[in-house]
Design a protein around this motif. Structure first.
Motif, PDB file in Angstrom:
ATOM      1  N   GLN A  18       0.835  -1.202   0.000  1.00 23.25           N
ATOM      2  CA  GLN A  18       0.000   0.000   0.000  1.00 23.25           C
ATOM      3  C   GLN A  18       0.872   1.255   0.000  1.00 23.25           C
ATOM      4  O   GLN A  18       0.608   2.213  -0.724  1.00 23.25           O
ATOM      5  CB  GLN A  18      -0.921  -0.001   1.226  1.00 23.25           C
ATOM      6  CG  GLN A  18      -1.984  -1.083   1.219  1.00 23.25           C
ATOM      7  CD  GLN A  18      -3.041  -0.880   0.168  1.00 23.25           C
ATOM      8  OE1 GLN A  18      -3.821   0.074   0.226  1.00 23.25           O
ATOM      9  NE2 GLN A  18      -3.100  -1.767  -0.826  1.00 23.25           N
ATOM     10  N   VAL A 157      -6.149  -1.301  -4.759  1.00 27.04           N
ATOM     11  CA  VAL A 157      -5.490  -2.218  -5.694  1.00 27.04           C
ATOM     12  C   VAL A 157      -5.129  -1.445  -6.958  1.00 27.04           C
ATOM     13  O   VAL A 157      -5.927  -0.633  -7.444  1.00 27.04           O
ATOM     14  CB  VAL A 157      -6.436  -3.391  -6.058  1.00 27.04           C
ATOM     15  CG1 VAL A 157      -5.844  -4.239  -7.173  1.00 27.04           C
ATOM     16  CG2 VAL A 157      -6.709  -4.249  -4.829  1.00 27.04           C
ATOM     17  N   ASP A 158      -3.932  -1.695  -7.465  1.00 24.00           N
ATOM     18  CA  ASP A 158      -3.554  -1.198  -8.788  1.00 24.00           C
ATOM     19  C   ASP A 158      -3.933  -2.303  -9.775  1.00 24.00           C
ATOM     20  O   ASP A 158      -3.260  -3.340  -9.860  1.00 24.00           O
ATOM     21  CB  ASP A 158      -2.048  -0.917  -8.836  1.00 24.00           C
ATOM     22  CG  ASP A 158      -1.608  -0.323 -10.167  1.00 24.00           C
ATOM     23  OD1 ASP A 158      -2.320  -0.521 -11.170  1.00 24.00           O
ATOM     24  OD2 ASP A 158      -0.552   0.319 -10.212  1.00 24.00           O
ATOM     25  N   ARG A 247       1.052 -11.506  -7.999  1.00 19.39           N
ATOM     26  CA  ARG A 247       0.487 -11.621  -9.344  1.00 19.39           C
ATOM     27  C   ARG A 247       0.792 -12.956 -10.013  1.00 19.39           C
ATOM     28  O   ARG A 247      -0.094 -13.605 -10.588  1.00 19.39           O
ATOM     29  CB  ARG A 247       1.004 -10.471 -10.210  1.00 19.39           C
ATOM     30  CG  ARG A 247       0.377 -10.465 -11.607  1.00 19.39           C
ATOM     31  CD  ARG A 247       1.374 -10.188 -12.675  1.00 19.39           C
ATOM     32  NE  ARG A 247       0.796 -10.242 -14.004  1.00 19.39           N
ATOM     33  CZ  ARG A 247       1.511 -10.167 -15.101  1.00 19.39           C
ATOM     34  NH1 ARG A 247       2.830 -10.011 -15.026  1.00 19.39           N
ATOM     35  NH2 ARG A 247       0.942 -10.256 -16.278  1.00 19.39           N
ATOM     36  N   LEU A 266      -8.507  -7.439   1.223  1.00 14.46           N
ATOM     37  CA  LEU A 266      -7.747  -6.890   0.095  1.00 14.46           C
ATOM     38  C   LEU A 266      -7.352  -7.972  -0.898  1.00 14.46           C
ATOM     39  O   LEU A 266      -7.377  -7.762  -2.117  1.00 14.46           O
ATOM     40  CB  LEU A 266      -6.499  -6.167   0.611  1.00 14.46           C
ATOM     41  CG  LEU A 266      -5.628  -5.489  -0.442  1.00 14.46           C
ATOM     42  CD1 LEU A 266      -6.365  -4.327  -1.086  1.00 14.46           C
ATOM     43  CD2 LEU A 266      -4.311  -4.995   0.182  1.00 14.46           C
ATOM     44  N   GLU A 270      -7.613  -8.288  -5.103  1.00 13.49           N
ATOM     45  CA  GLU A 270      -6.492  -8.622  -5.987  1.00 13.49           C
ATOM     46  C   GLU A 270      -6.834  -9.820  -6.864  1.00 13.49           C
ATOM     47  O   GLU A 270      -6.498  -9.851  -8.061  1.00 13.49           O
ATOM     48  CB  GLU A 270      -5.247  -8.893  -5.152  1.00 13.49           C
ATOM     49  CG  GLU A 270      -4.742  -7.653  -4.426  1.00 13.49           C
ATOM     50  CD  GLU A 270      -3.648  -7.921  -3.420  1.00 13.49           C
ATOM     51  OE1 GLU A 270      -3.028  -6.970  -2.931  1.00 13.49           O
ATOM     52  OE2 GLU A 270      -3.399  -9.111  -3.110  1.00 13.49           O
ATOM     53  N   SER A 329     -13.355  -4.891 -10.676  1.00 15.34           N
ATOM     54  CA  SER A 329     -12.997  -3.981  -9.594  1.00 15.34           C
ATOM     55  C   SER A 329     -14.182  -3.846  -8.649  1.00 15.34           C
ATOM     56  O   SER A 329     -15.339  -3.941  -9.069  1.00 15.34           O
ATOM     57  CB  SER A 329     -12.611  -2.608 -10.154  1.00 15.34           C
ATOM     58  OG  SER A 329     -12.561  -1.627  -9.141  1.00 15.34           O
ATOM     59  N   GLU A 335      -9.440   1.726  -5.804  1.00 12.57           N
ATOM     60  CA  GLU A 335      -8.329   1.712  -6.742  1.00 12.57           C
ATOM     61  C   GLU A 335      -7.240   2.676  -6.284  1.00 12.57           C
ATOM     62  O   GLU A 335      -7.497   3.669  -5.590  1.00 12.57           O
ATOM     63  CB  GLU A 335      -8.824   2.046  -8.147  1.00 12.57           C
ATOM     64  CG  GLU A 335      -9.783   0.977  -8.677  1.00 12.57           C
ATOM     65  CD  GLU A 335     -10.297   1.252 -10.079  1.00 12.57           C
ATOM     66  OE1 GLU A 335      -9.812   2.209 -10.710  1.00 12.57           O
ATOM     67  OE2 GLU A 335     -11.204   0.515 -10.526  1.00 12.57           O
TER      68      GLU A 335
END
Length: 353
Positions: A18, A157-158, A247, A266, A270, A329, A335
């Motif tokens: 974060q 989250v990106d 990822r 969270l 993701e 999302s 975001e």
């Protein structure tokens, strides 16, 4: 504005990530100090051009940590100090006050069940305390923090960081020895009792042909490995250990499950960004919502809800012929750009000029 971010450790955990996303987006002169060796997240922050200081505070008494931070703050002539995580909050805020830094902001990702004297004293040194949800804000109010000094800014989250890549999926599965057509149920997080990963280990035995991939490390790992052996599924449970970023492991999974019932959730966001169906015990952003496809809350009172839901998802995966779901999302408020914008507004409110 010169801003110093203080974090207990910028390791490969949610708090560190974060902070990494935040400092990349804030239009200020940011610097970061970690109270332990920084790890891969600190390296990523440094690589983006943000200075990172790693203080050796192992074994230091509380006052010694405050003194080290005070020296750093005075040298840097910072306008604002922002602490992240509980371990950094008390010494970071005390050092800011002692160094004469005019503004202190504290982000609390988790709160102690029973606040200590130092925590309660330190709360007075922050103009604003940021929490991820109203549930975390409520204890602060009970402990005497005025409501006007509490800001709720959700964790974020990106989306681009979790983009699915079939080549990554194939490479990770080959490395782990997982067949291309094997259904993989995944869990991500610290291996500790409150995450309830034992429920996943017991459930995978009722999902024929599926493999369970657990990503993370922690004090419960040995017990979980033992449980897998007792349940007769040790050959279908893989422990990947801690990874710098989730990822790649999410790309290797087909179904995501987070049985924990007392978390923000969270990791669920993701997983959604990676195109996975998600089963969860708790996810604050999805609470009460029915408009997010392929995400289901597990019943806390039905022990069969997890294996039953996993079997259903395996059938749906087969019907899709293994095709990935689109990235989803929970909304703009969750975001990374919005998180940075909200934090920036706090800085602008209290900062110089």
């Amino acid at each position: 504005m010169r801003v110093l971010h203080v974090i207990g450790a910028a390791a490969a955990d949610a708090g560190g990530h974060q902070l990494r996303m935040l400092v990349r987006r804030l239009p200020h002169q940011n610097e970061v100090v970690t109270l332990t060796a920084g790890g891969p997240v600190a390296a990523a922050i440094r690589a983006s051009g943000v200075p990172v200081h790693e203080l050796d505070t192992a074994g230091d008494r509380h006052l010694t940590v405050v003194r080290k931070l005070r020296r750093l703050m005075r040298r840097g002539r910072f306008d604002l100090v922002h602490t992240h995580l509980f371990r950094a909050g008390v010494p970071g805020r005390a050092a800011a006050r002692w160094a004469g830094v005019p503004v202190a902001v504290a982000t609390e990702h988790r709160l102690p069940r029973v606040p200590g004297v130092l925590f309660l004293a330190g709360r007075r040194y922050a103009q604003v305390t940021v929490t991820a949800s109203d549930e975390l804000a409520e204890p602060l109010r009970r402990w005497g923090v005025p409501g006007e000094r509490i800001e709720v800014i959700p964790r974020a989250v990106d989306m681009s960081e979790f983009r699915y890549d079939p080549a990554v999926r194939a490479a990770v599965r080959a490395r782990l020895g997982i067949g291309d057509r094997t259904p993989v149920v995944g869990g991500v997080g610290r291996l500790e009792p409150r995450k309830q990963f034992e429920r996943l280990i017991r459930a995978i035995g009722e999902v024929p042909g599926a493999t369970l991939l657990l990503v993370g490390d922690g004090p419960a790992r040995a017990a979980l490995e033992g449980l897998a052996a007792i349940e007769g599924v040790a050959d279908r449970v893989l422990f990947a250990g801690q990874v710098p970023h989730a990822r790649e492991m999410l790309c290797a999974m087909d179904i995501f499950a987070s049985p924990a019932t007392d978390t923000f959730g969270l990791v669920v966001l993701e997983a959604m960004a990676a195109g996975l169906p998600a089963l969860f015990g708790s996810c604050t952003p999805l609470a009460g919502r029915t408009d997010v496809d392929d995400c289901r809350r597990l019943s806390p009172h039905d022990p069969e809800s997890l294996p039953r839901a996993l079997r259903t998802e395996v059938l749906l995966l087969d019907e899709r012929h293994g095709e990935r779901l689109p990235a989803r999302s929970a909304g703009k408020g969750y975001e990374a750009d919005q998180m940075a914008l909200s934090v920036g507004r706090i800085y602008d409110r209290f900062g110089p000029g």
